[in-house]
Scaffold this motif. Sequence first.
Motif, PDB file in Angstrom:
ATOM      1  N   VAL A 265     -13.076   2.981  21.219  1.00 36.51           N
ATOM      2  CA  VAL A 265     -13.019   2.568  19.999  1.00 36.51           C
ATOM      3  C   VAL A 265     -11.582   2.045  19.713  1.00 36.51           C
ATOM      4  CG1 VAL A 265     -12.821   3.571  17.465  1.00 36.51           C
ATOM      5  CG2 VAL A 265     -14.695   4.189  19.064  1.00 36.51           C
ATOM      6  N   VAL A 266     -11.406   1.017  19.108  1.00 34.52           N
ATOM      7  CA  VAL A 266     -10.054   0.523  18.494  1.00 34.52           C
ATOM      8  C   VAL A 266     -10.243   0.948  17.209  1.00 34.52           C
ATOM      9  CG1 VAL A 266      -8.567  -1.217  17.910  1.00 34.52           C
ATOM     10  CG2 VAL A 266      -9.892  -1.106  20.174  1.00 34.52           C
ATOM     11  N   LEU A 267      -9.685   1.750  16.686  1.00 36.70           N
ATOM     12  CA  LEU A 267      -9.650   2.226  15.255  1.00 36.70           C
ATOM     13  C   LEU A 267      -8.610   1.719  14.219  1.00 36.70           C
ATOM     14  CD1 LEU A 267     -10.853   4.373  13.489  1.00 36.70           C
ATOM     15  CD2 LEU A 267      -8.989   5.948  13.891  1.00 36.70           C
ATOM     16  N   ASP A 268      -9.145   1.327  13.324  1.00 40.03           N
ATOM     17  CA  ASP A 268      -8.339   0.707  12.142  1.00 40.03           C
ATOM     18  C   ASP A 268      -8.892   1.144  10.939  1.00 40.03           C
ATOM     19  OD1 ASP A 268      -6.778  -0.732  10.455  1.00 40.03           O
ATOM     20  OD2 ASP A 268      -7.119  -2.582  11.439  1.00 40.03           O
ATOM     21  N   PRO A 269      -8.418   2.300  10.514  1.00 41.69           N
ATOM     22  CA  PRO A 269      -8.482   2.776   8.876  1.00 41.69           C
ATOM     23  C   PRO A 269      -8.708   1.595   7.915  1.00 41.69           C
ATOM     24  CG  PRO A 269      -7.434   4.521  10.033  1.00 41.69           C
ATOM     25  CD  PRO A 269      -7.042   3.056  10.834  1.00 41.69           C
ATOM     26  N   GLY A 270      -7.538   0.786   7.977  1.00 44.53           N
ATOM     27  CA  GLY A 270      -7.423  -0.460   7.086  1.00 44.53           C
ATOM     28  C   GLY A 270      -8.598  -1.081   6.895  1.00 44.53           C
TER      29      GLY A 270
ATOM     30  N   SER B  40      -5.943  -5.425  -1.424  1.00 37.80           N
ATOM     31  CA  SER B  40      -5.135  -6.415  -0.692  1.00 37.80           C
ATOM     32  C   SER B  40      -4.590  -5.799   0.539  1.00 37.80           C
ATOM     33  CB  SER B  40      -3.735  -6.660  -1.490  1.00 37.80           C
ATOM     34  OG  SER B  40      -2.838  -7.691  -0.814  1.00 37.80           O
ATOM     35  N   THR B  41      -4.261  -6.650   1.643  1.00 35.87           N
ATOM     36  CA  THR B  41      -3.936  -6.364   2.973  1.00 35.87           C
ATOM     37  C   THR B  41      -2.449  -6.633   3.236  1.00 35.87           C
ATOM     38  OG1 THR B  41      -6.382  -6.716   3.827  1.00 35.87           O
ATOM     39  CG2 THR B  41      -4.751  -6.497   5.490  1.00 35.87           C
ATOM     40  N   VAL B  42      -1.716  -5.879   3.741  1.00 36.86           N
ATOM     41  CA  VAL B  42      -0.210  -6.075   3.772  1.00 36.86           C
ATOM     42  C   VAL B  42       0.196  -5.421   5.097  1.00 36.86           C
ATOM     43  CG1 VAL B  42       0.242  -6.256   1.597  1.00 36.86           C
ATOM     44  CG2 VAL B  42       0.155  -4.029   2.349  1.00 36.86           C
ATOM     45  N   PRO B  43       1.349  -5.452   5.594  1.00 36.99           N
ATOM     46  CA  PRO B  43       1.968  -4.684   6.927  1.00 36.99           C
ATOM     47  C   PRO B  43       2.028  -3.237   6.546  1.00 36.99           C
ATOM     48  CG  PRO B  43       3.244  -6.612   6.266  1.00 36.99           C
ATOM     49  CD  PRO B  43       2.364  -6.474   5.050  1.00 36.99           C
ATOM     50  N   ALA B  44       2.033  -2.474   7.758  1.00 29.67           N
ATOM     51  CA  ALA B  44       2.157  -1.269   7.450  1.00 29.67           C
ATOM     52  C   ALA B  44       3.355  -0.763   6.539  1.00 29.67           C
ATOM     53  CB  ALA B  44       2.280  -0.523   8.786  1.00 29.67           C
ATOM     54  N   GLY B  45       3.436   0.097   5.707  1.00 32.24           N
ATOM     55  CA  GLY B  45       4.707   0.461   4.866  1.00 32.24           C
ATOM     56  C   GLY B  45       4.760  -0.252   3.711  1.00 32.24           C
ATOM     57  N   PHE B  46       3.915  -1.284   3.454  1.00 35.32           N
ATOM     58  CA  PHE B  46       3.914  -2.170   2.200  1.00 35.32           C
ATOM     59  C   PHE B  46       2.901  -2.002   1.154  1.00 35.32           C
ATOM     60  CE2 PHE B  46       6.559  -4.360   5.224  1.00 35.32           C
ATOM     61  CZ  PHE B  46       7.600  -5.058   4.726  1.00 35.32           C
ATOM     62  N   GLY B  47       1.961  -0.840   1.774  1.00 30.75           N
ATOM     63  CA  GLY B  47       1.198  -0.712   0.823  1.00 30.75           C
ATOM     64  C   GLY B  47       0.934   0.898   0.357  1.00 30.75           C
ATOM     65  N   THR B  48      -0.294   1.282   0.008  1.00 32.14           N
ATOM     66  CA  THR B  48      -0.409   2.692  -0.312  1.00 32.14           C
ATOM     67  C   THR B  48      -1.496   3.668   0.454  1.00 32.14           C
ATOM     68  OG1 THR B  48      -2.235   2.035  -2.006  1.00 32.14           O
ATOM     69  CG2 THR B  48       0.276   2.203  -2.962  1.00 32.14           C
ATOM     70  N   MET B  49      -1.742   3.088   1.729  1.00 32.24           N
ATOM     71  CA  MET B  49      -2.683   3.849   2.508  1.00 32.24           C
ATOM     72  C   MET B  49      -1.794   5.067   2.977  1.00 32.24           C
ATOM     73  SD  MET B  49      -4.792   2.147   5.847  1.00 32.24           S
ATOM     74  CE  MET B  49      -4.062   2.993   7.237  1.00 32.24           C
ATOM     75  N   ASN B  50      -2.676   6.147   3.187  1.00 35.09           N
ATOM     76  CA  ASN B  50      -2.198   7.429   3.559  1.00 35.09           C
ATOM     77  C   ASN B  50      -1.988   7.411   5.061  1.00 35.09           C
ATOM     78  OD1 ASN B  50      -1.362   9.878   4.000  1.00 35.09           O
ATOM     79  ND2 ASN B  50      -3.154  10.851   2.928  1.00 35.09           N
ATOM     80  N   TYR B  51      -0.649   6.803   5.417  1.00 36.41           N
ATOM     81  CA  TYR B  51      -0.159   6.787   6.845  1.00 36.41           C
ATOM     82  C   TYR B  51       0.141   8.328   7.380  1.00 36.41           C
ATOM     83  CZ  TYR B  51      -0.700   2.125   8.503  1.00 36.41           C
ATOM     84  OH  TYR B  51      -1.129   0.967   9.310  1.00 36.41           O
TER      85      TYR B  51
ATOM     86  N   ARG C 226      -3.089  -1.319   3.133  1.00 34.72           N
ATOM     87  CA  ARG C 226      -3.898  -1.740   2.008  1.00 34.72           C
ATOM     88  C   ARG C 226      -3.398  -1.252   0.393  1.00 34.72           C
ATOM     89  NH1 ARG C 226      -8.707  -3.335   4.224  1.00 34.72           N
ATOM     90  NH2 ARG C 226      -8.785  -4.973   2.572  1.00 34.72           N
ATOM     91  N   PHE C 227      -3.495  -1.901  -0.463  1.00 36.03           N
ATOM     92  CA  PHE C 227      -3.337  -1.406  -1.810  1.00 36.03           C
ATOM     93  C   PHE C 227      -4.310  -2.150  -2.846  1.00 36.03           C
ATOM     94  CE2 PHE C 227      -0.435  -4.816  -1.748  1.00 36.03           C
ATOM     95  CZ  PHE C 227      -0.466  -5.309  -3.188  1.00 36.03           C
ATOM     96  N   LEU C 228      -4.647  -1.665  -3.966  1.00 33.35           N
ATOM     97  CA  LEU C 228      -5.306  -2.147  -4.937  1.00 33.35           C
ATOM     98  C   LEU C 228      -4.509  -2.894  -5.802  1.00 33.35           C
ATOM     99  CD1 LEU C 228      -7.796   0.710  -5.867  1.00 33.35           C
ATOM    100  CD2 LEU C 228      -8.475  -1.216  -4.869  1.00 33.35           C
ATOM    101  N   LEU C 229      -5.086  -4.259  -6.117  1.00 31.90           N
ATOM    102  CA  LEU C 229      -4.518  -5.126  -7.067  1.00 31.90           C
ATOM    103  C   LEU C 229      -4.807  -4.759  -8.620  1.00 31.90           C
ATOM    104  CD1 LEU C 229      -4.751  -8.380  -5.071  1.00 31.90           C
ATOM    105  CD2 LEU C 229      -2.773  -7.083  -5.378  1.00 31.90           C
ATOM    106  N   GLU C 230      -4.289  -5.180  -9.536  1.00 32.03           N
ATOM    107  CA  GLU C 230      -4.538  -4.969 -10.977  1.00 32.03           C
ATOM    108  C   GLU C 230      -6.116  -5.341 -11.310  1.00 32.03           C
ATOM    109  OE1 GLU C 230      -1.781  -6.556 -13.612  1.00 32.03           O
ATOM    110  OE2 GLU C 230      -0.173  -5.362 -12.985  1.00 32.03           O
ATOM    111  N   ASP C 231      -6.466  -6.362 -10.520  1.00 31.07           N
ATOM    112  CA  ASP C 231      -7.968  -6.896 -10.720  1.00 31.07           C
ATOM    113  C   ASP C 231      -9.116  -6.089 -10.056  1.00 31.07           C
ATOM    114  OD1 ASP C 231      -7.828  -7.852  -8.085  1.00 31.07           O
ATOM    115  OD2 ASP C 231      -7.935  -9.828  -8.559  1.00 31.07           O
ATOM    116  N   GLY C 232      -8.550  -4.955  -9.267  1.00 32.06           N
ATOM    117  CA  GLY C 232      -9.546  -4.018  -8.567  1.00 32.06           C
ATOM    118  C   GLY C 232      -9.795  -4.578  -7.247  1.00 32.06           C
ATOM    119  N   SER C 233      -9.216  -5.708  -6.577  1.00 31.23           N
ATOM    120  CA  SER C 233      -9.385  -6.108  -5.256  1.00 31.23           C
ATOM    121  C   SER C 233      -8.571  -5.194  -4.405  1.00 31.23           C
ATOM    122  CB  SER C 233      -9.499  -7.635  -5.296  1.00 31.23           C
ATOM    123  OG  SER C 233      -8.118  -8.084  -5.665  1.00 31.23           O
TER     124      SER C 233
END
Length: 274
Positions: free
Chosen positions: A175-180, A223-234, A214-221
């Motif tokens: 498995v190549v795991l990518d929670p994003g 977004s995908t960004v580099p690690a450390g630029f979002g709100t995923m629980n790293y 990853r992080f949620l935009l105001e419109d509810g979609s």
Amino acid sequence: MSVGVLAHLFGSLPYKELAPKVAAGGFSHVQLALWKAISDVDFSKPGNLSPGLANAIGEQFDKHGVAISVLGCYVHLFDRNEERRRQNANRFKELLRYAKFFGAPMVAAETGRNEGDEYTARDWLIMKETLEELVEEAEKWGVFIGLEAASGHLIGTAPELARMLEEVPSSNIGVVLDPGNLLTAENFARQNEVIEQAFELLGDRIIAAHAKDRFLLEDGSLSTVPAGFGTMNYELYMKLLNQYKPHAYIIMEEAKEHQMAQSKAYIDEIRGRV
């Protein structure tokens, strides 16, 4: 093992230029997708690889202290067009045959997706048959197939990937795991549950991991960004990865060159203390 990177994030370059550029970026290993990253050899269709060419590319990276941890194979593995699917399977099998000459222990892919993300029982069966064919080749050459679940693809969730691993029970599939890739706008608020489930179902089969954010935009979609630029629980991701698979290859995605150092430092810092 330190954090690696997708080689094609540096662009499509002659391999003698690509290798030193990756090294100058501070990376000691890469996921190399030949037809995305290398410009001076035609990899548009199967047939051009040889032990000599694979060795030449591998040696160029090794010369600069960069290992090829993963060969990436971005193809549709259950394409409903039989001719295209046959070509895609042959392309994957060629990489399996030559992986060891690159020094790569695995060839990795997502399963592919149909327009509209609509799938049938036949799609699943074709994917299973293709994987069985690829496994036969992987077992001959002692190479891993790295399967990655990705939302919207035929295998889009951790339970679906666990099911496919059960139906094709080969130790040469990892498995190549990518929670994003498992997160969606609908489940993002439950991301801890999604990440924990992925490790519970797949943790003992992980052979590499991807890192994006990853992080949620105001419109509810989402977004995908580099690690450390979002709100995923790293913190959770790295803690579980260290617990289940210490020293697993981590390959950074999404980052542009000017973002790479910051993103890599973010991952390394968390990984070093959890």
